[in-house]
Design a protein around this motif. Structure first.
Motif: not given
Length: 315
Positions: A187-208
């Motif tokens: 929904r907000y990747r191109n506009d969150y409060n007037g700015k595009p989003v840089i998404l930070g993901l910690i990806s080394d946890q154990n997923p289901p």
């Protein structure tokens, strides 16, 4: 000063939250020597005395480094306890950090390279539990034209959950619960409060584990990883970066961005995550005590019929 929100908490949860917050303020206002030569030493002493997740840490190290001697495993384990104590001090010390202090604590050495690739659009950064991972929220103090969205996993303790949310909020940064991450970015990747989003993901946890989980060869073990970053990137054509971190001295680090995918070129399924896994393994091998060995990282195992092809370390 950051304020502590206690809405929705019970009376005793509010009491515990208040105590934790004032402890954080006490750590944050302590001199550097007190933080990293007294408090860190004290926390490390307690962790080792209570043998915090000792069996899990030892098992993970043995399985990841079968070639290492018992003495080498003990050395890594001892250094890990010291590093974990430092992470606790680092996290609590964020209670009163200014943007200037945030920039000093974690120096992003090639931020301009990332920004030149994503331009005025969104980006995705895959991070890990290596180094001082809570410091990645400081990136908001380095950028002006993007919003930093930090994805986190909710805790069972509401008081600790609220405390960490307050500690993680810095200038130009927001926290988003993991179960809302895909919807938020869509929904907000191109506009969150007037700015595009840089998404930070910690990806080394154990997923289901799911029937279609993809297995990666990681630290001599068959491992599954969160692939949400790759899926979002390929769905919307968003560049993906890996954040590599190294320690300068206690409490001070530097991070380097390495591009995993430019958002345009053709890649095979799972290839972006494979590149992430390879770079993460490289960094762990270079400084093993800086990774979070106390996590229950390998509770899932592949079926017996699974026959993985070993991947050479590095890519």
């Amino acid at each position: 000063m950051k304020m502590v929100n206690s809405v929705g908490l019970t009376f005793w949860q509010r009491i515990r939250l208040g105590l934790l917050w004032y402890i954080s303020l006490g750590v944050a206002t302590s001199p550097y020597f007190v933080q990293y030569h007294i408090l860190q030493g004290l926390v490390c002493f307690v962790l080792r005395c209570i043998r915090y997740r000792y069996s899990r840490i030892t098992s993970n190290l043995h399985n990841s480094f079968p070639e290492k001697s018992e003495a080498e495993i003990r050395t890594i384990r001892r250094r890990f306890y010291s590093h974990l104590a430092e992470m606790i001090v680092n996290t609590l010390g964020q209670a009163r950090m200014t943007p200037e202090e945030c920039r000093r604590r974690l120096n992003f050495v090639n931020s301009n390279e990332l920004l030149s690739v994503i331009g005025n659009g969104p980006g995705i950064v895959l991070t890990s539990h290596l180094g001082s991972w809570e410091y990645y929220g400081f990136y908001g103090a380095w950028v002006e034209n993007h919003v930093i969205a930090l994805i986190y996993h909710k805790l069972h303790d509401p008081a600790a959950e609220e405390l960490l949310k307050r500690l993680r909020i810095h200038s130009n940064g927001y926290t988003v619960a993991s179960h809302e991450a895909a919807r938020f970015f869509t929904r907000y990747r191109n506009d969150y409060n007037g700015k595009p989003v840089i998404l930070g993901l910690i990806s080394d946890q154990n997923p289901p584990r799911t029937p279609d989980s993809h297995w990666y060869r990681f630290l001599n073990q068959d491992t599954i990883f969160f692939e949400g970053g790759e899926r979002l990137a390929m769905r919307y054509g968003v560049p993906v970066f890996y954040a590599s971190q190294r320690k300068l001295r206690r409490g001070y680090y530097e991070a380097t961005f390495e591009m995993l995918w430019d958002g345009v070129s053709e890649v095979a399924p799972h290839e972006i995550t494979e590149r992430y896994v390879s770079l993460l393994e490289r960094d762990i091998l270079a400084c093993p005590e800086m990774w979070m060995w106390s996590h229950h990282r390998w509770k899932h195992r592949p079926d017996k019929k699974y026959n993985p092809v070993a991947r050479p370390r590095g890519y």
